[in-house]
Design an enzyme around this catalytic site. Structure first.
Site, PDB file in Angstrom:
ATOM      1  N   HIS A 141      -3.857  20.855  64.958  1.00  0.00           N
ATOM      2  CA  HIS A 141      -3.966  22.233  65.429  1.00  0.00           C
ATOM      3  C   HIS A 141      -2.755  23.022  64.951  1.00  0.00           C
ATOM      4  O   HIS A 141      -1.770  22.455  64.465  1.00  0.00           O
ATOM      5  CB  HIS A 141      -4.133  22.304  66.958  1.00  0.00           C
ATOM      6  CG  HIS A 141      -2.911  22.020  67.762  1.00  0.00           C
ATOM      7  ND1 HIS A 141      -2.803  22.348  69.100  1.00  0.00           N
ATOM      8  CD2 HIS A 141      -1.728  21.438  67.430  1.00  0.00           C
ATOM      9  CE1 HIS A 141      -1.610  21.981  69.545  1.00  0.00           C
ATOM     10  NE2 HIS A 141      -0.944  21.420  68.565  1.00  0.00           N
ATOM     11  N   CYS A 160       5.485  24.183  65.994  1.00  0.00           N
ATOM     12  CA  CYS A 160       4.037  24.148  66.258  1.00  0.00           C
ATOM     13  C   CYS A 160       3.303  25.267  65.520  1.00  0.00           C
ATOM     14  O   CYS A 160       2.076  25.309  65.533  1.00  0.00           O
ATOM     15  CB  CYS A 160       3.770  24.251  67.766  1.00  0.00           C
ATOM     16  SG  CYS A 160       4.527  22.904  68.674  1.00  0.00           S
ATOM     17  N   HIS A 166      -0.385  20.499  62.518  1.00  0.00           N
ATOM     18  CA  HIS A 166       0.220  19.197  62.808  1.00  0.00           C
ATOM     19  C   HIS A 166      -0.733  18.477  63.749  1.00  0.00           C
ATOM     20  O   HIS A 166      -1.659  19.101  64.292  1.00  0.00           O
ATOM     21  CB  HIS A 166       1.609  19.359  63.448  1.00  0.00           C
ATOM     22  CG  HIS A 166       1.550  20.058  64.768  1.00  0.00           C
ATOM     23  ND1 HIS A 166       1.526  21.434  64.873  1.00  0.00           N
ATOM     24  CD2 HIS A 166       1.472  19.587  66.035  1.00  0.00           C
ATOM     25  CE1 HIS A 166       1.446  21.769  66.161  1.00  0.00           C
ATOM     26  NE2 HIS A 166       1.410  20.673  66.883  1.00  0.00           N
ATOM     27  N   HIS A 168      -2.012  15.504  66.828  1.00  0.00           N
ATOM     28  CA  HIS A 168      -1.752  14.803  68.092  1.00  0.00           C
ATOM     29  C   HIS A 168      -2.843  13.753  68.303  1.00  0.00           C
ATOM     30  O   HIS A 168      -3.981  13.939  67.868  1.00  0.00           O
ATOM     31  CB  HIS A 168      -1.819  15.755  69.294  1.00  0.00           C
ATOM     32  CG  HIS A 168      -0.740  16.775  69.314  1.00  0.00           C
ATOM     33  ND1 HIS A 168       0.557  16.503  69.666  1.00  0.00           N
ATOM     34  CD2 HIS A 168      -0.774  18.106  69.026  1.00  0.00           C
ATOM     35  CE1 HIS A 168       1.278  17.609  69.606  1.00  0.00           C
ATOM     36  NE2 HIS A 168       0.495  18.598  69.210  1.00  0.00           N
ATOM     37  N   HIS A 206     -10.681  13.937  64.667  1.00  0.00           N
ATOM     38  CA  HIS A 206     -10.326  14.016  63.241  1.00  0.00           C
ATOM     39  C   HIS A 206     -10.697  15.371  62.634  1.00  0.00           C
ATOM     40  O   HIS A 206     -11.129  15.453  61.485  1.00  0.00           O
ATOM     41  CB  HIS A 206     -10.946  12.845  62.450  1.00  0.00           C
ATOM     42  CG  HIS A 206     -10.235  11.556  62.701  1.00  0.00           C
ATOM     43  ND1 HIS A 206     -10.273  10.914  63.922  1.00  0.00           N
ATOM     44  CD2 HIS A 206      -9.420  10.804  61.914  1.00  0.00           C
ATOM     45  CE1 HIS A 206      -9.548   9.825  63.870  1.00  0.00           C
ATOM     46  NE2 HIS A 206      -9.007   9.725  62.672  1.00  0.00           N
ATOM     47  N   GLU A 252      -1.410  16.028  75.623  1.00  0.00           N
ATOM     48  CA  GLU A 252      -1.109  16.302  74.225  1.00  0.00           C
ATOM     49  C   GLU A 252      -0.120  15.258  73.711  1.00  0.00           C
ATOM     50  O   GLU A 252      -0.174  14.817  72.564  1.00  0.00           O
ATOM     51  CB  GLU A 252      -0.506  17.700  74.109  1.00  0.00           C
ATOM     52  CG  GLU A 252      -0.368  18.196  72.705  1.00  0.00           C
ATOM     53  CD  GLU A 252      -0.036  19.666  72.687  1.00  0.00           C
ATOM     54  OE1 GLU A 252      -0.949  20.474  72.453  1.00  0.00           O
ATOM     55  OE2 GLU A 252       1.127  20.017  72.945  1.00  0.00           O
TER      56      GLU A 252
HETATM   57 NI    NI Z   1       0.926  20.554  68.849  1.00  0.00          NI
END
Ligand code: NI
Length: 262
Positions: A141, A160, A166, A168, A206, A252
Site C-alpha cells: 500500500h 509510508c 511498501h 505488510h 498479494h 498491520e
Molecule cells: Ni504501511
C-alpha cells in the site's frame, strides 16, 4: 473496575490422567498433553473489588483449581456426548462456573481451540456467544492524500508515502456473534473461512491495495480504513448466512492494530 484474566492451559488425553502427578510445566499446561491429546486454553475473566489484605481480585490458584476440578471434566463429557463444539462448551461452562468464585463476578470465558480460533462467552450477552478466527494476507500500500502537496504528504506519512508503495503481512481477526444452532454451532467453520476467503483474502492477498482493490482507489489504505473496508465487505456476507458480524481487527504489524465495529 478491575477485570482479572487468567489463562488455564490443559490437555484432554485418551485414557485417564494421573492427577497425583501434579503440574510439572506450568507454561505448557496441566494435565500434560500426552500422545495425541487435545490441547485447550481457557481464559477466565473475573470482575470485582480487591481484597485489601492481599491486593488480589482473586488468587489465581483458585481460578486454576476451579477450572481443573469443574471445567475439565465437562470437556470429557462433551466429547463423549458427540455434540462437542466450542460454542456448546463455553455455554455450558458459563452456566457451571457462574458462581464458582463467590465475591467475584465471572465476566467472560474465552476458549482457545487453536492460536487462530477462539470462542467467547460474555456472561451478560448469553445466550449470544462470539466466535473469532484469524486470517492473513500480504499486500502493498501507499499512504498518500492526493489533495495534499508532495511535501505535505511526506511530512504526514514519512516513509509510508514512498511512491512505489511498501508491504505488510497483515493479520485479521474476524469476530461474529449469535446464538448457536441445534448442532451447537454459530456457523460451520469451513463456511466461515470460505466467506472470509472469497470476500477479503482473495481480493487483497498479494495485491497493491491502492491500485488493484476498488475500495481503495479513492480511500487511503490506513490500517483504520482497511479494518472498516473488511468489516463492510464481510457484514452482508455473514448476514446472508444468518450470522451477525461483531468486529474486525487488522494488525498491520505486531505493534499496530485497529478494531472496527458498528
Ligand atoms: Ni504501511
Amino acid at each position: 473496575m478491575f477485570q482479572l484474566t487468567r489463562e488455564v492451559r490443559f490437555a484432554v488425553n485418551d485414557g485417564p490422567d494421573k492427577p497425583a502427578d501434579g503440574p510439572t510445566n506450568g507454561f505448557g499446561g496441566y494435565p500434560t498433553i500426552r500422545g495425541l491429546g487435545r490441547y485447550f486454553e481457557l481464559r477466565v475473566t473475573l470482575e470485582g473489588a480487591l481484597d485489601p489484605q492481599s491486593g488480589y481480585l482473586r488468587n489465581i490458584r483458585e481460578i486454576d483449581s476451579v477450572v481443573r476440578q469443574r471445567a475439565i471434566p465437562l470437556v470429557r463429557g462433551q466429547l463423549e456426548s458427540g455434540r462437542a463444539t466450542g460454542e456448546a462448551m463455553v455455554t455450558r461452562w458459563a452456566d457451571e462456573l457462574a458462581d464458582a468464585w463467590p465475591g467475584a463476578k465471572l465476566a467472560r470465558l474465552e476458549l482457545g481451540l487453536s492460536p487462530q480460533f477462539s470462542v467467547v462467552a460474555v456472561l451478560s450477552e448469553l445466550p449470544m456467544i462470539q466466535v473469532s478466527q484469524m486470517f492473513e494476507f500480504s499486500a502493498a500500500h501507499r499512504l498518500h492524500n492526493p489533495a495534499l502537496s508532495g511535501d505535505e504528504n511526506l511530512r504526514l506519512y514519512g516513509k509510508c508515502n514512498n511512491p512505489h508503495g511498501h508491504g505488510h503481512n497483515y493479520e485479521i481477526k474476524v469476530t461474529m456473534r449469535g446464538e448457536p444452532d441445534e448442532n451447537g454451532l454459530l456457523i460451520d467453520t469451513v463456511r466461515f473461512e470460505r466467506l472470509v476467503k472469497q470476500n477479503v483474502i482473495d481480493k487483497f492477498d498479494h495485491k497493491h491495495l491502492n491500485i488493484e482493490v476498488n475500495e481503495f482507489l479513492n480511500l487511503i489504505p490506513t490500517v483504520e480504513n482497511i479494518a472498516k473496508v473488511v468489516y463492510q465487505l464481510l457484514r452482508p456476507a455473514f448476514a446472508g448466512e444468518g450470522v451477525q458480524l461483531s468486529s474486525v481487527t487488522v494488525w498491520e504489524t505486531p505493534k499496530t492494530w485497529c478494531e472496527y465495529s458498528e
